[in-house]
Write an enzyme that holds these catalytic residues in place. Sequence first.
Site, short mmCIF file in Angstrom:
data_model
loop_
_atom_site.label_atom_id
_atom_site.label_comp_id
_atom_site.label_asym_id
_atom_site.label_seq_id
_atom_site.Cartn_x
_atom_site.Cartn_y
_atom_site.Cartn_z
N GLY A 239 -57.71 -104.58 -66.62
CA GLY A 239 -57.50 -105.68 -65.68
C GLY A 239 -56.99 -106.98 -66.26
O GLY A 239 -56.60 -107.86 -65.49
N GLU A 273 -60.58 -100.26 -70.88
CA GLU A 273 -59.48 -99.45 -70.34
C GLU A 273 -58.24 -100.31 -70.08
O GLU A 273 -57.74 -100.36 -68.95
CB GLU A 273 -59.92 -98.80 -69.01
N PRO A 274 -57.72 -100.99 -71.07
CA PRO A 274 -56.57 -101.86 -70.81
C PRO A 274 -55.27 -101.09 -70.64
O PRO A 274 -55.02 -100.12 -71.36
CB PRO A 274 -56.50 -102.72 -72.08
N GLY A 275 -54.48 -101.52 -69.67
CA GLY A 275 -53.15 -100.94 -69.50
C GLY A 275 -52.11 -102.02 -69.75
O GLY A 275 -51.52 -102.15 -70.81
N ARG A 276 -51.95 -102.87 -68.72
CA ARG A 276 -50.91 -103.90 -68.74
C ARG A 276 -50.92 -104.75 -70.01
O ARG A 276 -49.89 -105.06 -70.57
CB ARG A 276 -51.15 -104.82 -67.53
N ARG A 312 -42.48 -103.11 -58.54
CA ARG A 312 -43.50 -104.17 -58.49
C ARG A 312 -43.09 -105.37 -57.62
O ARG A 312 -43.89 -105.87 -56.86
CB ARG A 312 -43.88 -104.63 -59.90
N TYR A 316 -45.69 -105.78 -54.69
CA TYR A 316 -46.73 -106.81 -54.89
C TYR A 316 -46.15 -108.22 -54.91
O TYR A 316 -46.81 -109.14 -55.41
CB TYR A 316 -47.46 -106.59 -56.22
N CYS A 348 -31.01 -99.54 -50.22
CA CYS A 348 -30.86 -100.02 -48.84
C CYS A 348 -32.19 -100.43 -48.25
O CYS A 348 -32.73 -99.76 -47.35
CB CYS A 348 -30.20 -98.94 -48.00
N GLU A 349 -32.74 -101.49 -48.77
CA GLU A 349 -34.00 -102.05 -48.28
C GLU A 349 -33.94 -103.55 -48.56
O GLU A 349 -33.59 -103.95 -49.68
CB GLU A 349 -35.20 -101.51 -49.09
N1 LLP Z 1 -59.09 -98.77 -65.33
C1 LLP Z 1 -59.03 -98.45 -64.03
C2 LLP Z 1 -60.15 -97.72 -63.43
C3 LLP Z 1 -57.92 -98.81 -63.27
O1 LLP Z 1 -57.89 -98.51 -61.97
C4 LLP Z 1 -56.85 -99.50 -63.87
C5 LLP Z 1 -55.66 -99.86 -63.11
C6 LLP Z 1 -56.94 -99.80 -65.26
C7 LLP Z 1 -58.07 -99.43 -65.95
C8 LLP Z 1 -55.87 -100.52 -66.00
O2 LLP Z 1 -55.69 -101.79 -65.50
P1 LLP Z 1 -54.80 -102.87 -66.26
O3 LLP Z 1 -55.46 -103.16 -67.60
O4 LLP Z 1 -53.46 -102.29 -66.44
O5 LLP Z 1 -54.80 -104.04 -65.38
N2 LLP Z 1 -49.35 -100.80 -60.12
C9 LLP Z 1 -50.03 -102.06 -60.26
C10 LLP Z 1 -51.25 -101.93 -61.12
C11 LLP Z 1 -52.25 -100.91 -60.61
C12 LLP Z 1 -53.38 -100.70 -61.56
C13 LLP Z 1 -54.32 -99.68 -61.08
N3 LLP Z 1 -55.46 -99.49 -61.91
C14 LLP Z 1 -49.07 -103.11 -60.83
O6 LLP Z 1 -47.91 -102.79 -61.06
O7 LLP Z 1 -49.44 -104.26 -61.01
#
Ligand code: LLP
Length: 418
Positions: A239, A273-276, A312, A316, A348-349
């Site tokens: 997050g 659980e970092p993604g972004r 995105r 969003y 086309c949107e």
């Molecule tokens: N853990 C869980 C349970 C999650 O649902 C998510 C993201 C993460 C970790 C990773 O979150 P992060 O660190 O990346 O914020 N498509 C959207 C983002 C959706 C994220 C869904 N869950 C966007 O483009 O902003």
Amino acid sequence: MTAFTYRDGVLCADSVSLADIAAKVGTPFYVYSETRLRENFREFHSHLADLNPLICFAVKANPNVAVIKILADCGAGADITSAGELERAVKAGIPPQKIIFSGVGKTRDEIAIALKLGIFQLNAESIPEMRIISEVAASLNLRAPLTLRVNPNVAAHTHFKLATGEMGTKFGIDSAQLDEAMELTRTLPALDLKGFQVHVGTHLFDYGDFREAYTKLADMVRFWRGKGFALTRLDLGGGVGIPYDGRTQAPFSEYAQIVHETVGKLGCELAFEPGRRLVGDAGALVSRVVYDKRGVSKRFLILDAGMNDLIRPAMYEARHSIVPVREGPVTGYHNSEPEPADVVGPVCETSDLFGENYLLPGVGQGDLVAILQGGAYGAAMSSNYNGRALVPEVLTSGDKFRTIRRRITVTEQIGWEE
Ligand code: LLP
């Protein structure tokens, strides 16, 4: 260091010119900097190192196996949401003992695959899911390492589609139902309760949201320990946001400090659980301006990348930074005085819009632009809508680059249908 810097007037990833990559692979394409991926992991880890964290990369943010491999090499585990992502994580060399299975709708088959592999933990998000996990584990003569994802009822300050921590969302077990869930961990035969998980949303800029969620989590741990549950593990979710479009953000150390202050002394193993945060600013979508269209009231720079490549902005209202690949005004017929333009795609949107009134000095028809902050949820969420190819992904390392996913052409896609 940022991933993208100008060298001799040309935007580079690491030290590779994006114009050179465009000449080789064509546009549009995604590019990721290996250096930046490694730096991002190192930063995340270093501020939490004393807590011995298990940092599980949220594969959904960027499932390319080459990207996961780099993070695996840095020491990352994986947070997965499907058997498909599990397959990718394993292929990238992540040991099952570092894999966390998240998601509200795990099927029996997916649960069985994960249990047989011996993954680190499953995060259960509902009471019916707990029952199925126990049933599947029992049928395999195994016990399922489990954390309960709790819904702490925290309203995160983010786009409404990105908030997950309030009652009324589909995520997590409401605190009011936690009594029942905790009792079930004692009565169902094959659950091995380790602890709790929270994830109140994504792209959180205001670290106060984390403080609120983690404080509630710490209270829960104390409460349930008081009732005799040996809770040894906390999964703090993902997050953490990144600055899009020139915003500034508090340093990551402030997030780490919140972790230390809220849950650091509970004696629990900690997982993240970092993604972004790990991949977002390491990537960009590079595109060419197909047309410089001057309408009566508006100018449009129409790109060869569209919402199918990066959804995105449409989904969003996200506003990514967009910069010229060749720095500063260039000479040529298309060289115009800096006049703001809406940057749009060919789909086309009306929502195929990357930004309104962007100033891109020197950029006109035929020029290259880079849409930054494209490493997370970019290629991952792309589609072939409007009869479009899936764009290539390229990885730069130092002064080298290689294609880590080739363009998936429409001819090939038609082949899937036969
Ligand atoms: N853990 C869980 C349970 C999650 O649902 C998510 C993201 C993460 C970790 C990773 O979150 P992060 O660190 O990346 O914020 N498509 C959207 C983002 C959706 C994220 C869904 N869950 C966007 O483009 O902003």
